[in-house]
Design a protein around this motif. Sequence first.
Motif: not given
Length: 91
Positions: A15-44
Amino acid sequence: MTTDDTADKTHYICQTYVETAAKGGQTGLKIDKQFQYTSAADAENRAEREAAREGCAGADAYMLTEDAGSGEVSPPTFLLRIGNVPDLDDA
């Protein structure tokens, strides 16, 4: 006799994240993409590649276990966390 219909299923997610701009100049994170795999190594490996991508704030690789009988999903078990990712309390 055990069939595939009753076996718990493990999901490996990147799961990946991108930064978002919020009111008052604060930044936050939101989910960008999700990928599903059959092994831990592939996800890592995907998390490492995505975290290096321009515009990506951070990436997680984690696993979930789905109970085949009830459909309930376990809390995530994090395998790898790179860059700017949500606190575990927020994930």
